[in-house]
Design an enzyme around this catalytic site. Structure first.
Site, PDB file in Angstrom:
ATOM      1  CD  GLU A  18      -0.861   0.508   3.675  1.00 50.46           C
ATOM      2  OE1 GLU A  18      -1.164   1.709   3.517  1.00 50.46           O
ATOM      3  OE2 GLU A  18      -1.009  -0.111   4.738  1.00 50.46           O
ATOM      4  CE  LYS A  79      -5.303   7.435   6.594  1.00 52.21           C
ATOM      5  NZ  LYS A  79      -5.168   7.706   8.044  1.00 52.21           N
ATOM      6  CB  VAL A  99      -5.606  -1.573   5.215  1.00 52.42           C
ATOM      7  CG1 VAL A  99      -6.221  -2.974   5.175  1.00 52.42           C
ATOM      8  CG2 VAL A  99      -4.182  -1.630   5.765  1.00 52.42           C
ATOM      9  CG  ASP A 131     -11.357   7.807  14.219  1.00 48.00           C
ATOM     10  OD1 ASP A 131     -11.648   7.101  13.232  1.00 48.00           O
ATOM     11  OD2 ASP A 131     -10.359   8.544  14.267  1.00 48.00           O
ATOM     12  CB  SER A 133      -9.804   2.038  10.716  1.00 47.79           C
ATOM     13  OG  SER A 133      -9.253   1.861   9.429  1.00 47.79           O
ATOM     14  CE  LYS A 152      -2.077   2.256  12.105  1.00 48.77           C
ATOM     15  NZ  LYS A 152      -2.354   1.436  10.927  1.00 48.77           N
TER      16      LYS A 152
HETATM   17  N1  PSU Z   1       0.597   0.224   8.964  1.00 49.96           N
HETATM   18  C1  PSU Z   1       1.692   0.962   9.291  1.00 49.96           C
HETATM   19  N2  PSU Z   1       1.640   2.303   9.085  1.00 49.96           N
HETATM   20  C2  PSU Z   1       0.539   2.919   8.542  1.00 49.96           C
HETATM   21  C3  PSU Z   1      -0.595   2.125   8.188  1.00 49.96           C
HETATM   22  C4  PSU Z   1      -0.513   0.787   8.426  1.00 49.96           C
HETATM   23  O1  PSU Z   1       2.670   0.416   9.788  1.00 49.96           O
HETATM   24  O2  PSU Z   1       0.550   4.146   8.376  1.00 49.96           O
HETATM   25  C5  PSU Z   1      -1.806   2.810   7.568  1.00 49.96           C
HETATM   26  C6  PSU Z   1      -2.628   1.837   6.702  1.00 49.96           C
HETATM   27  O3  PSU Z   1      -2.779   2.433   5.433  1.00 49.96           O
HETATM   28  C7  PSU Z   1      -3.964   1.751   7.409  1.00 49.96           C
HETATM   29  C8  PSU Z   1      -4.066   3.136   7.979  1.00 49.96           C
HETATM   30  O4  PSU Z   1      -5.033   1.425   6.559  1.00 49.96           O
HETATM   31  O5  PSU Z   1      -2.759   3.312   8.540  1.00 49.96           O
HETATM   32  C9  PSU Z   1      -5.174   3.293   8.995  1.00 49.96           C
HETATM   33  O6  PSU Z   1      -5.601   4.621   9.000  1.00 49.96           O
HETATM   34  P1  PSU Z   1      -7.019   5.017   9.679  1.00 49.96           P
HETATM   35  O7  PSU Z   1      -6.818   4.737  11.143  1.00 49.96           O
HETATM   36  O8  PSU Z   1      -7.192   6.484   9.384  1.00 49.96           O
HETATM   37  O9  PSU Z   1      -8.052   4.173   9.043  1.00 49.96           O
HETATM   38 MN    MN Z   2     -10.510   7.260  11.354  1.00 55.36          MN
END
Ligand code: PSU
Ligand code: MN
Length: 296
Positions: A18, A79, A99, A131, A133, A152
């Protein structure tokens, strides 16, 4: 959907990667070397990398190096999760795919395996509202197996694990019974099943993708030597969350802002761990993809 797919002639020989983690997850100086390193890791396992993103409004599976450089040189690249690629495509914009959006484009091109760092999930409430994802819902829609070091550490991992359960998303552990917590190998949560070797995992993933037409979470703990100390991560995280909040991070900026702040307050330790787990996930995804090819 019209996708520029270079995952040809056989998309099963490709591993999706990605662009969001390259453009928004690591400092810009690390992005190109990391991309090249991941390509090498995939190729050395006998399959091909397919970097996913949107270039000049063209959703692309298998971006060329010059296309990645174009995105890296652009002043800012939005993004995209599954909600906004349509608008960005319509406006002929670039976009870094998360993702969820990467799963959508990869599945359209027939690519079945994808490596990331950590999937998104339920945030612990940086803002005073929920919030969640878009990554989670994407697993209910797109038949792609995503190799991830769990969720994460910046997220509410227990609530994320519950949400995966509610959505009926299979979560399988590679050589682990515990759902991994990104910088940490373990959480106190479990996976649905444990697989010990890649061939056995490949046989399950193939059968499950065919059976459901939906996604699978493949949880791969960070390598032991790269895992961080939970106490240290806890204190860095408290500081980083504060910093991200003070900087006014909101909406889609929350994850990148918190990761960047963590890399700062940890003196680069979280970045090192993040890079290590991305490499390990890419290696496992490549081996899995190779094993799936050999089984059919
Ligand atoms: N894994 C990492 N670093 C990142 C991500 C994943 O080690 O930055 C990214 C991926 O693209 C994932 C996104 O989909 O973080 C999640 O963002 P959000 O919480 O806004 O959905
Ligand atoms: Mn979000």
């Amino acid at each position: 959907m019209d996708v520029v797919s270079r995952a040809k002639p056989d998309p099963r020989a490709f591993v999706a990667l990605e662009t969001t983690l390259l453009l928004h997850g690591v400092p810009s100086a690390s992005a190109l070397p990391l991309a090249h390193e991941l390509n090498e890791i995939v190729r050395s396992a006998g399959v091909e990398p397919a970097l996913v993103g949107v270039v000049d409004g063209k959703p692309t599976v298998g971006m060329h190096d010059d296309e990645l450089r174009t995105l890296l040189d652009a002043p800012s690249v939005p993004k995209a999760n599954t909600a906004n690629p349509g608008v960005l495509i319509h406006r002929a914009s670039h976009a870094a795919t998360t993702v969820s959006a990467t799963m959508e484009l990869a599945s359209t091109a027939g690519v079945r395996v994808f490596a990331t760092g950590g999937i998104g999930g339920v945030h612990p409430g940086l803002a005073e509202r929920v919030d969640i994802s878009a990554d989670l819902a994407a697993f209910t829609r797109f038949p792609v197996a995503v190799v991830t070091s769990g969720t994460k550490t910046i997220l509410d991992i227990a609530s994320t694990r519950e949400a995966l359960e509610t959505l009926g998303i299979p979560v399988v552990g590679f050589q682990t019974d515990s759902y991994p917590a990104f910088y940490l190998r373990e959480s106190d949560l479990s996976v649905d099943a444990r697989y010990e070797d890649v061939d056995e995992l490949a046989s399950f993933v193939h059968a499950e993708l065919v059976r459901t037409g939906r996604g699978i979470v493949l949880a791969n703990p960070i390598p032991e030597a790269d895992a961080l100390d939970p106490q240290e991560v806890g204190s860095w995280l408290a500081q980083a969350t504060q910093i991200a909040r003070l900087r006014g991070a909101d909406g889609r900026d929350v994850t990148p802002a918190t990761l960047a702040a963590l890399h700062e307050v940890s003196g680069g330790r979280t970045l090192e761990a993040n890079l290590a787990l991305i490499r390990a996930n890419t290696h496992l995804a490549a081996r899995l993809s190779k094993a799936m090819m050999e089984q059919v």
